[in-house]
Structures are given as C-alpha cells and as structure tokens.
Design a protein around this motif. Structure first.
Motif, short mmCIF file in Angstrom:
data_model
loop_
_atom_site.label_atom_id
_atom_site.label_comp_id
_atom_site.label_asym_id
_atom_site.label_seq_id
_atom_site.Cartn_x
_atom_site.Cartn_y
_atom_site.Cartn_z
N ALA A 124 0.83 -1.22 0.00
CA ALA A 124 0.00 0.00 0.00
C ALA A 124 0.85 1.26 0.00
CB ALA A 124 -0.90 0.01 1.23
N ASN A 125 2.16 1.06 0.03
CA ASN A 125 3.09 2.16 0.20
C ASN A 125 4.03 2.23 -1.00
OD1 ASN A 125 4.96 3.95 1.32
ND2 ASN A 125 5.98 2.36 2.49
N THR A 126 3.46 2.43 -2.20
CA THR A 126 4.24 2.28 -3.44
C THR A 126 5.36 3.30 -3.60
OG1 THR A 126 2.60 3.60 -4.59
CG2 THR A 126 2.36 1.22 -4.75
N LYS A 127 5.24 4.44 -2.92
CA LYS A 127 6.24 5.49 -3.14
C LYS A 127 7.44 5.40 -2.20
CE LYS A 127 2.57 8.52 -4.78
NZ LYS A 127 1.50 7.57 -4.43
N ASN A 128 7.43 4.44 -1.30
CA ASN A 128 8.51 4.37 -0.30
C ASN A 128 9.14 2.98 -0.23
OD1 ASN A 128 8.44 7.12 1.09
ND2 ASN A 128 6.29 6.51 1.04
N ILE A 129 9.81 2.64 -1.33
CA ILE A 129 10.44 1.33 -1.44
C ILE A 129 11.54 1.17 -0.37
CG2 ILE A 129 11.78 -0.14 -3.03
CD1 ILE A 129 8.88 0.31 -3.90
N ASP A 130 12.10 2.31 0.09
CA ASP A 130 13.17 2.26 1.09
C ASP A 130 12.74 1.52 2.36
OD1 ASP A 130 11.41 4.54 1.30
OD2 ASP A 130 12.65 5.27 2.96
N LEU A 131 11.45 1.64 2.72
CA LEU A 131 10.98 0.97 3.94
C LEU A 131 10.92 -0.54 3.75
CD1 LEU A 131 8.18 3.35 5.27
CD2 LEU A 131 10.60 3.28 5.86
N VAL A 132 10.65 -0.99 2.54
CA VAL A 132 10.61 -2.44 2.27
C VAL A 132 12.03 -3.01 2.35
CG1 VAL A 132 9.81 -4.23 0.68
CG2 VAL A 132 8.61 -2.04 0.76
N TYR A 133 13.00 -2.24 1.87
CA TYR A 133 14.42 -2.61 2.00
C TYR A 133 14.75 -2.77 3.49
CZ TYR A 133 19.55 -2.11 1.69
OH TYR A 133 20.90 -2.30 1.79
N GLU A 134 14.30 -1.81 4.30
CA GLU A 134 14.57 -1.86 5.75
C GLU A 134 13.92 -3.08 6.40
OE1 GLU A 134 16.66 -0.15 7.69
OE2 GLU A 134 17.29 0.82 5.83
N VAL A 135 12.71 -3.42 5.95
CA VAL A 135 12.04 -4.61 6.50
C VAL A 135 12.87 -5.86 6.19
CG1 VAL A 135 10.00 -6.12 6.29
CG2 VAL A 135 9.70 -3.65 6.48
N GLY A 136 13.31 -5.99 4.93
CA GLY A 136 14.16 -7.13 4.55
C GLY A 136 15.42 -7.19 5.41
N LYS A 137 16.02 -6.05 5.63
CA LYS A 137 17.27 -5.95 6.41
C LYS A 137 17.05 -6.34 7.88
CE LYS A 137 20.87 -2.46 7.37
NZ LYS A 137 22.00 -3.05 6.64
N GLN A 138 15.97 -5.80 8.48
CA GLN A 138 15.68 -6.08 9.90
C GLN A 138 15.36 -7.57 10.10
OE1 GLN A 138 16.78 -3.34 11.43
NE2 GLN A 138 14.93 -2.78 12.54
N ILE A 139 14.56 -8.13 9.19
CA ILE A 139 14.22 -9.56 9.32
C ILE A 139 15.48 -10.41 9.19
CG2 ILE A 139 12.96 -11.50 8.25
CD1 ILE A 139 10.73 -9.48 7.53
N ALA A 140 16.38 -10.00 8.28
CA ALA A 140 17.65 -10.73 8.10
C ALA A 140 18.48 -10.70 9.38
CB ALA A 140 18.43 -10.12 6.93
N LYS A 141 18.48 -9.56 10.08
CA LYS A 141 19.21 -9.47 11.36
C LYS A 141 18.64 -10.46 12.37
CE LYS A 141 20.88 -4.72 11.13
NZ LYS A 141 20.73 -3.35 11.64
N ASP A 142 17.31 -10.57 12.42
CA ASP A 142 16.68 -11.51 13.34
C ASP A 142 17.03 -12.96 12.97
OD1 ASP A 142 15.55 -9.50 14.85
OD2 ASP A 142 13.67 -9.48 13.72
N CYS A 143 17.08 -13.23 11.67
CA CYS A 143 17.48 -14.57 11.21
C CYS A 143 18.90 -14.88 11.71
CB CYS A 143 17.44 -14.66 9.69
SG CYS A 143 15.77 -14.74 9.00
N LYS A 144 19.79 -13.91 11.55
CA LYS A 144 21.19 -14.11 11.97
C LYS A 144 21.30 -14.32 13.48
CE LYS A 144 24.26 -11.27 9.89
NZ LYS A 144 24.69 -10.06 9.15
N ALA A 145 20.48 -13.57 14.23
CA ALA A 145 20.50 -13.73 15.70
C ALA A 145 20.11 -15.14 16.11
CB ALA A 145 19.58 -12.71 16.35
N ALA A 146 19.28 -15.78 15.27
CA ALA A 146 18.82 -17.15 15.58
C ALA A 146 19.79 -18.22 15.09
CB ALA A 146 17.45 -17.36 14.95
#
Length: 521
Positions: A124-146
C-alpha cells in the motif's frame, strides 16, 4: 561458522550417497519432544542432509493445514530455536543450511519474536520502497541472531484472484511492476545482511482459488498471458540476481506436455521454462513436498523425491521419505546430474557461511512499523472532510476485536445481542473492526451473524469504519454505504496509534489499496 570444504573439494571428496543426502532439507520443529529431536539428529548424522527448514510445531505444519491438532504455545520459542540449531549443527558432518519462512519476520513461525507488516501492507506504500528494503534488512538481522541463513521469502506472486485462499495478504498486490519493485527491495535488504532469499511460488500462485496445502490449483492461462503477468516478476528478479527460486505446486497446462504433473515436479516447467528459457542457474528449492497437492498422489516412498529432483529441484524441502528418496535418486540419476545440483548447493552454502554473525539481539520493530503505518493508512471510501464533520457529532465508538481470541459461537452471539442494544438509540458510530483471522477461510473467521450485524449498522446509521486487518475481508461489508472507510491493515499498536491520529485530523492518509476490491457480496 565456515564451510571449510570448497565447492570443488566437495564434488571430489563427498561420496555419492553423501552428495545425494545434500539434496534433502527435512522439516525441524521448535516444539518437538526429546525423542523426536534425537531422531532428527540421527537422520542428520546418517543421511548428511543439506540443512533444515524450521516450523513452529507439527500441529502448525503444512500437513496439519486443516488444523486437526492443538497448536502448542511456547513462551521461550526463540531460545528453544537457537539451542536446537546449535544442537543439530553439532550432529552434522557438514554445516547445515538453516532456513525458515519469515515473510513478515520470525513471528511467522515463532511466537514472541519481532513481527513486521504483511506484504499486502507494504504494497500500500508504493512510493517508499526504502521501507521495504529496511524490513528485509531487519528480518535478516533476526534470522542471523537465531542462526538462520536462508529466509524463504519474498512471495512474488501477483495476487490477481481475490478469492485466493493461501496467497492474498502474502502478496505485494495485483500490479506486476509494484510486486517487482517491492520484492527487489526486500531481497536487497536481506542480502545486505548476508542472508539468503528465495522468491516464490514459481510459476505464480496468485490467480488460484485452491490452497495447494490441500489440493492442486489449476491455472488455465496461455503461455503468452503467463509471460506477460505471472512469470514477469520471476524473470525480472532472476535478471537482478536471486539466490534461489521456490517451485510451487500448481497445474499449468500451457507450460507442459503433461498437465497432470504439478509444476514442482515437472521437468518442462523447472528445467524447460525456469532454467532454459528464463536463464536461471541458481538453486531451485521445492515447496514443501508433504503438501497434499503432491504428496497424496505418490504412495511409493522415494518416488516423489526422485521426480522432484529429476524435474530440476536442487533442494527437496520437507521431504518425508529421505532414506528411500536417496536410494531412488542413487538408482536413477547420473553422477553428472547429482554433481550439478551439489555444485549449486555448495556455492549457496559458501555464500551463507561466508561471515561469522556477531548479532545476538533481536530487532525492535516499533519505529519501522510506525513509519510504515504512517505511509500505508488508506482512505478507501469518503473524504477527510466527511470524517471531520462526523467528529463534530455526538458519536458512539464500537470496537469489535476477536483476533486470536477463543470465543464460543454462543458467546459471540450474546456479544452481538448486547452491542445491538448498546447502539440502538445512536445515529453516529465510529466502528473499529479487527477480523478474527488474517486468512480468508470461513469468511476470515466471522460468523454470518457478525457480518449481518455490521452491514445493518452501515446501512441504518452514519458509520466511520476503521478496519485493522486483511483488507480482503472488506468484501463482506457494504463499505460504499459508510460515511468513510479507512484501511489500517494491521492491528499492531503502532497502526492503532496512527489510526487515532488520522481520526483526530493530525495527518492525511497516504496509502493506496494494492489490489482491486469488489464491494459487498
């Protein structure tokens, strides 16, 4: 952890049966018994599997999709997961590649871990792709922590069919260009932390009305139509460079000479279309092979595993007959075929084990979720002026929230009766609605009486309606008859706060619904 043997050494030194073992990725469950854990340790050490795909519990896995077993709640899921990963790694001769479905965070599989918004909310947020990049990055950090190397995400299916029972909220929407932009950002954010991704479900699960956990969806489209739409995101992301593609369980007659054979085990589709025509030479991982779309048709143990490998899958996810599968592949496959898959897999391992993770702590999703809530809130019907005018009236607030609660039907009916009495003399209602579930089965968990009651309110009173959940649920309500309808998408606190601020007139809705919604049924 490092993968001390290079790809070249692996091909030269592993025995043929060890190489075939590396094709298999069994399921691991956080809430297994000690006996079940020991069985999996034995399987790891004896069969030399490539890695594990983690699920919450056997009750929540794909075979129990009908929900026949009670799902265990484990307050310490995350610690249990970390300890199990360490334990299973110890049992392995070669380091295990650990994977999980974390499309919206570890919370998709593990309670009490960070949860980010669903793909549909991000869409729903087509103009702010940067936030989707951040979501991918944050989830990846959680994966690494596990201790997880491979996030089996994102979904790049274009959700064209509003009655899709399994993709829906997991898709970025019905526009192929938005899906590509969002998925690319998610993948790049994940890669920035050195975590692997997998785009799914090839060749496209968006235009289906059957759940492949239970049966085989059929997509009756010409190849030209599929290239134009369903296959488009896969092609674009393959060109960008993705680690892996997950093959879904779909019947797609226009892509094969054998329409009875699902895409996940179909050589025409995986080797022919994905590898030869689309030029993908990375790892192909099958969707869970225990899913009923395929598993119920192959009673001979090992046969399904062989068909999946021979079709072009390198990693056989959630295969249930590993020993028999290894024997069947050893009997039927050429050494060249086995080595080619091992080479792809080992390169993926080298990439995954390239760096030691120093991340210990889980992320805090709150600030990012707030930013996403700010930019996705969608005014679906009515205007800001309508809400402003409504605010000046003597309105009554009605909150209907059953998400995750266990109420009996009788209790729900009593609630409806009480609410009907409560609002009898009211003319203006601020309705805050959270559907009982995110999935569309059984009308998103609504009783028909609840749907009727809400529509009765909408047609007989002035209603400003804030919807905190999967927007596909709105098809049951006459939103065009409301004073205003606002889609909030999630029921997280940050989204609730933003909805409050919006109602107070402190900012305007910036989101756009990422698919077309038919009103009323």
């Amino acid at each position: 952890m490092s993968n001390s043997i290079s790809t070249k050494e692996a091909i030269e030194t592993l025995s043929l049966s060890e190489k075939v073992g590396q094709l298999f990725m069994p399921a691991a469950f956080i809430n297994d018994t000690e006996e079940e854990i020991q069985q999996l340790e034995k399987l790891i050490s004896e069969q030399h599997v490539v890695g594990l795909c983690f699920f919450h519990s056997r009750a929540s896995a794909a075979t129990n999709f009908e929900g026949k077993k009670k799902i265990v709640v484990n307050e310490n899921s995350f610690d249990t997961l970390k300890n199990l990963i360490k334990r299973y790694q110890k049992a392995a001769t070669y380091p295990l590649l650990i994977s999980i479905d974390a499309e919206w965070g570890l919370a998709m599989r593990i309670e009490n871990t960070p949860q980010y918004p669903y793909a549909i909310t991000l869409g729903a947020n087509t103009k702010n792709i940067d936030l989707v990049y951040e979501v991918g990055k944050q989830i990846a950090k959680d994966c690494k922590a596990a201790g997880i190397h491979w996030n089996l995400a994102p979904v790049v299916d274009i959700n064209i069919n509003p009655n899709n029972p399994v993709i829906g909220y997991r898709s970025f929407g019905d526009d192929k260009h938005n899906v590509v932009a969002m998925a690319t950002a998610f993948v790049k954010g994940t890669q920035s932390e050195g975590v692997l991704t997998s785009i799914k479900h090839f060749p496209g699960h968006g235009d289906t009305a059957t759940d492949s956990h239970l049966g085989l969806p059929v997509i009756e489209k010409s190849k030209a139509e599929l290239l134009e739409n369903e296959l488009y995101p896969f092609q674009k992301l393959v060109e960008e460079g993705v680690d892996s593609v997950m093959a879904g369980h779909l019947s797609v007659p226009s892509l094969t000479t054998d329409s009875k054979l699902p895409s996940s085990i179909n050589k025409d589709i995986i080797t022919g279309v994905l590898r030869n025509e689309m030029g993908f030479d990375g790892v192909v991982i099958s969707d869970a092979l225990n899913m009923h779309a395929v598993s119920k048709n192959y009673p001979i143990k090992g046969e399904l595993e062989w068909l999946a490998f021979n079709a072009g899958n390198d990693v056989l996810c959630f295969a249930e007959h590993i020993e028999e599968g290894i024997q069947m592949i050893l009997k039927n496959a050429s050494e060249t075929q086995i080595n080619k898959s091992l080479e792809r897999i080992w390169k993926l391992k080298e990439k995954a084990f390239n760096e030691e993770s120093t991340i210990q702590e889980l992320t805090d999703p709150s600030a990012l979720n707030r930013k996403i809530a700010d930019r996705t809130l969608t005014l679906h019907h009515g205007t800001a002026a309508d809400i402003s005018k409504f605010k000046a009236t003597n309105f009554c607030t009605l909150t209907i929230k059953r998400f995750g609660t266990d109420q009996t039907n009788q209790e729900i009916l009593v609630n409806i009766f009480e609410m009907r009495n409560e609002v009898k003399g009211e003319t203006e209602i601020l309705l805050l609605l959270t559907p009982p579930q995110i999935k569309p089965t059984n009308k998103f968990g609504f009783l028909q009486e609840e749907i009727d009651f809400i529509n009765e309110l909408i047609t007989s009173k002035n209603v400003v309606f804030y919807h905190f959940g999967n927007p596909y649920a709105l098809k049951y309500f006459n939103t065009d008859k409301t004073t205003a309808t606002v889609i909030v998408y999630q029921n997280f606190k940050e989204f609730q706060d933003v909805a409050t601020e919006h109602f107070l007139g402190n900012f305007e809705a910036k989101g756009e619904l990422p698919f077309k919604l038919e009103n009323g049924i």
